[in-house]
Motif scaffolding. Sequence first.
Motif, mmCIF file in Angstrom:
data_model
loop_
_atom_site.group_PDB
_atom_site.id
_atom_site.type_symbol
_atom_site.label_atom_id
_atom_site.label_comp_id
_atom_site.label_asym_id
_atom_site.label_seq_id
_atom_site.Cartn_x
_atom_site.Cartn_y
_atom_site.Cartn_z
ATOM 1 N N SER A 373 0.793 -1.231 0.000
ATOM 2 C CA SER A 373 0.000 0.000 0.000
ATOM 3 C C SER A 373 0.826 1.284 0.000
ATOM 4 O O SER A 373 0.276 2.354 0.189
ATOM 5 C CB SER A 373 -0.906 0.000 1.235
ATOM 6 N N ALA A 374 2.138 1.181 -0.206
ATOM 7 C CA ALA A 374 2.977 2.372 -0.035
ATOM 8 C C ALA A 374 2.651 3.470 -1.041
ATOM 9 O O ALA A 374 2.609 4.636 -0.683
ATOM 10 C CB ALA A 374 4.454 1.999 -0.142
ATOM 11 N N THR A 375 2.429 3.101 -2.289
ATOM 12 C CA THR A 375 2.252 4.159 -3.283
ATOM 13 C C THR A 375 0.786 4.420 -3.624
ATOM 14 O O THR A 375 0.441 5.535 -3.987
ATOM 15 C CB THR A 375 3.017 3.842 -4.589
ATOM 16 N N HIS A 376 -0.071 3.414 -3.509
ATOM 17 C CA HIS A 376 -1.473 3.622 -3.873
ATOM 18 C C HIS A 376 -2.414 3.495 -2.691
ATOM 19 O O HIS A 376 -3.638 3.511 -2.860
ATOM 20 C CB HIS A 376 -1.892 2.680 -4.994
ATOM 21 N N GLY A 377 -1.869 3.335 -1.483
ATOM 22 C CA GLY A 377 -2.701 3.301 -0.288
ATOM 23 C C GLY A 377 -3.765 2.218 -0.361
ATOM 24 O O GLY A 377 -3.549 1.148 -0.951
ATOM 25 N N PRO A 378 -4.941 2.501 0.196
ATOM 26 C CA PRO A 378 -6.009 1.485 0.247
ATOM 27 C C PRO A 378 -6.569 1.148 -1.133
ATOM 28 O O PRO A 378 -7.273 0.144 -1.274
ATOM 29 C CB PRO A 378 -7.079 2.160 1.120
ATOM 30 N N LEU A 379 -6.239 1.937 -2.156
ATOM 31 C CA LEU A 379 -6.721 1.633 -3.506
ATOM 32 C C LEU A 379 -6.179 0.296 -3.997
ATOM 33 O O LEU A 379 -6.720 -0.308 -4.909
ATOM 34 C CB LEU A 379 -6.279 2.730 -4.486
ATOM 35 N N ALA A 380 -5.076 -0.164 -3.377
ATOM 36 C CA ALA A 380 -4.368 -1.332 -3.900
ATOM 37 C C ALA A 380 -4.829 -2.656 -3.287
ATOM 38 O O ALA A 380 -4.282 -3.706 -3.604
ATOM 39 C CB ALA A 380 -2.873 -1.153 -3.681
ATOM 40 N N GLY A 381 -5.846 -2.647 -2.423
ATOM 41 C CA GLY A 381 -6.293 -3.890 -1.824
ATOM 42 C C GLY A 381 -5.536 -4.209 -0.551
ATOM 43 O O GLY A 381 -4.726 -3.409 -0.078
ATOM 44 N N ASP A 382 -5.793 -5.412 0.033
ATOM 45 C CA ASP A 382 -5.250 -5.683 1.378
ATOM 46 C C ASP A 382 -3.915 -6.416 1.370
ATOM 47 O O ASP A 382 -3.280 -6.563 2.409
ATOM 48 C CB ASP A 382 -6.275 -6.438 2.229
ATOM 49 N N GLY A 383 -3.470 -6.899 0.234
ATOM 50 C CA GLY A 383 -2.159 -7.527 0.142
ATOM 51 C C GLY A 383 -1.986 -8.779 0.984
ATOM 52 O O GLY A 383 -0.878 -9.140 1.357
ATOM 53 N N ARG A 384 -3.104 -9.472 1.239
ATOM 54 C CA ARG A 384 -3.050 -10.590 2.187
ATOM 55 C C ARG A 384 -2.078 -11.693 1.762
ATOM 56 O O ARG A 384 -1.459 -12.321 2.590
ATOM 57 C CB ARG A 384 -4.463 -11.173 2.363
ATOM 58 N N ASP A 385 -1.971 -11.944 0.456
ATOM 59 C CA ASP A 385 -1.108 -13.042 -0.002
ATOM 60 C C ASP A 385 0.245 -12.569 -0.520
ATOM 61 O O ASP A 385 0.938 -13.311 -1.212
ATOM 62 C CB ASP A 385 -1.817 -13.836 -1.103
ATOM 63 N N ALA A 386 0.626 -11.349 -0.197
ATOM 64 C CA ALA A 386 1.894 -10.831 -0.714
ATOM 65 C C ALA A 386 3.051 -11.746 -0.324
ATOM 66 O O ALA A 386 3.139 -12.175 0.822
ATOM 67 C CB ALA A 386 2.137 -9.426 -0.170
ATOM 68 N N PRO A 387 3.939 -12.064 -1.264
ATOM 69 C CA PRO A 387 5.079 -12.928 -0.952
ATOM 70 C C PRO A 387 6.050 -12.266 0.023
ATOM 71 O O PRO A 387 6.724 -12.954 0.786
ATOM 72 C CB PRO A 387 5.744 -13.169 -2.302
ATOM 73 N N GLU A 388 6.153 -10.941 -0.040
ATOM 74 C CA GLU A 388 6.934 -10.234 0.961
ATOM 75 C C GLU A 388 6.437 -8.795 1.037
ATOM 76 O O GLU A 388 5.826 -8.282 0.102
ATOM 77 C CB GLU A 388 8.439 -10.235 0.640
ATOM 78 N N VAL A 389 6.690 -8.195 2.189
ATOM 79 C CA VAL A 389 6.273 -6.816 2.404
ATOM 80 C C VAL A 389 7.434 -6.086 3.056
ATOM 81 O O VAL A 389 8.069 -6.602 3.982
ATOM 82 C CB VAL A 389 5.052 -6.742 3.354
ATOM 83 N N GLN A 390 7.740 -4.903 2.547
ATOM 84 C CA GLN A 390 8.751 -4.100 3.232
ATOM 85 C C GLN A 390 8.065 -3.100 4.151
ATOM 86 O O GLN A 390 7.287 -2.263 3.693
ATOM 87 C CB GLN A 390 9.636 -3.351 2.231
ATOM 88 N N LEU A 391 8.376 -3.221 5.444
ATOM 89 C CA LEU A 391 7.922 -2.225 6.404
ATOM 90 C C LEU A 391 8.862 -1.034 6.296
ATOM 91 O O LEU A 391 10.083 -1.182 6.310
ATOM 92 C CB LEU A 391 7.990 -2.809 7.822
#
Lengths: 455, 116
Positions: A373-391
Amino acid sequence: MTARPVVRVASGQGFWGDWLEAPRRQVEGGPVDYLMLDYLAEVTMSILQKQKERDPAMGYARDFVGAIESVLDSIVERGVRVVANAGGVNPTACADAILALANARGVRGRLRLGVVTGDDLLPHLDALLAGGHSLANMDTGAPLADVRDRVLSANAYIGSTPIVEALGREADIVITGRSTDTALTMAPLRHEFGWSASDWDRLAAGIVAGHIIECGAQCSGGNCLIDWQNVPDLANVGYPIVEGHADGSFEIVKHPGTGGWITVPSVKEQLVYEMGDPHAYITPDVIADFTTIRLEQTGDDRVRVFGVRGRPPTDSLKVSIAYRAGFKAVGTLVYAWPDAIAKAQLADRVLRERLDNLGLRFETILTEFLGVSATHGPLAGDGRDAPEVQLRVGVRSEDRRMVERFTREIAPLVLNGPPSVTGFAGGRPKVEEIVAYWPALIDKRVVKTSVEILS
Amino acid sequence: MRVRMLDLAHARSGDKGDTANVGVIALRPEWYELLVQRLTVDVVSKHFAGIIAGPVVRFELPNLGALNFLLHGALDGGGTQSLKTDAQGKVFSTAMLRLVLEVPDADAVRLGLPQV
């Protein structure tokens, strides 16, 4: 002035840090009359001012010396003239560096340098404020007095007139400080075709030409969204060239055999870049009306631009002021599947609780989840199955110590926070001083530019 | 009928201080009027609700078949102050193209719009 029916102005740099290959390719790839190099962005002046504080011989875009080195023999041989705002906050030192280079290469007697100064308002700032020029922030209305003691640089955006003067005095290389990006392209056209200072439509056309090529390849296939998969040979992307005509119409082209493309849509994308009110694109020379621009594809990689209308400018110049505005740091960690986003979110909560327990207070803490969600915020969905996420957590504070302490709170999370964490090879986040931008206006009459010719 | 902006337009975005600008360009000239009618300040404000802090302003460029939007308060202060990855608003362009428009079926057929 001249009988040249077509004047070719080639863009060789779109910002400080652009492709080092571009200037040479532009000069050697085919016929051009002028090489235009744009180095300055809103914050560049303040970086240069800091460098000048450390060393009075610095304060200009050092890349420019390398660029000239790469084209020196060719521009002398081919008679290509150069216009660049590489002077930053120290155009004279920049000119000295170019003269030294010319000397070392044995072409000094064959080069005339034009140096444009007078945009630097820093030495006059207190006198201006005392004289009733508030230099209020154009966005917030706050008077400059609020941050006066933290000001690093103050430069008026100057227009084409001093560059035209330098070209008229036969400068081969014109070096300016904070010239507008667009003036660097318009000035050679105005000089060659002898456009008067009140020839609003032609001046506006020159400004539009400048806007189209001031970001280098961004109008010729670089960062091009439309049909991006099919942009040919980006590795050899051709930078844009304006072929200007006396009536103000011009064509955007590139050298044969280069990559990228010049199409009506690629030019449109650049026209809308950083656009404000299209009816009033305000410059020191003229106000251009971008709703009058007409485009036509007249050949392969060739777009004709015509119909541009302009009107007289305002009585003000914009001033770019930079001031110290506290400190910031950004820390990142990567969390992997499964539940990557949930782990990153937990890490963020843990981190914030610890910062709170330490009594650290920030003007802002901003958390982003890259990959979700970094660049498109909530427009991009919840990312539940993302292979990795950078905090990615950033903080900002006037107090450097708060930001320093924050930088020590990221690494511990690797062992004492949520699992499946990696990506910490970069080490502890760095504390950066923030140099903020303060846009203001000033009465044109108090800014005096001057032109010096060196040979 | 629901139509994706991604199928109707291309776009580029940039910054001026804390404001992001998004230029939206119709992929076909005949689709520009549809954008004028449907891609309103109201629609765009709702799309970016919670993402930007200030108002949305729209300008029309019929000569380019384009609309220019200013999204104020979009960049956490902008420039060097911003803590955002996209501090210069470079990818608000594609965030805009995530928008899905409601278009009357008759218009969609007449204009040959690609539907979702």
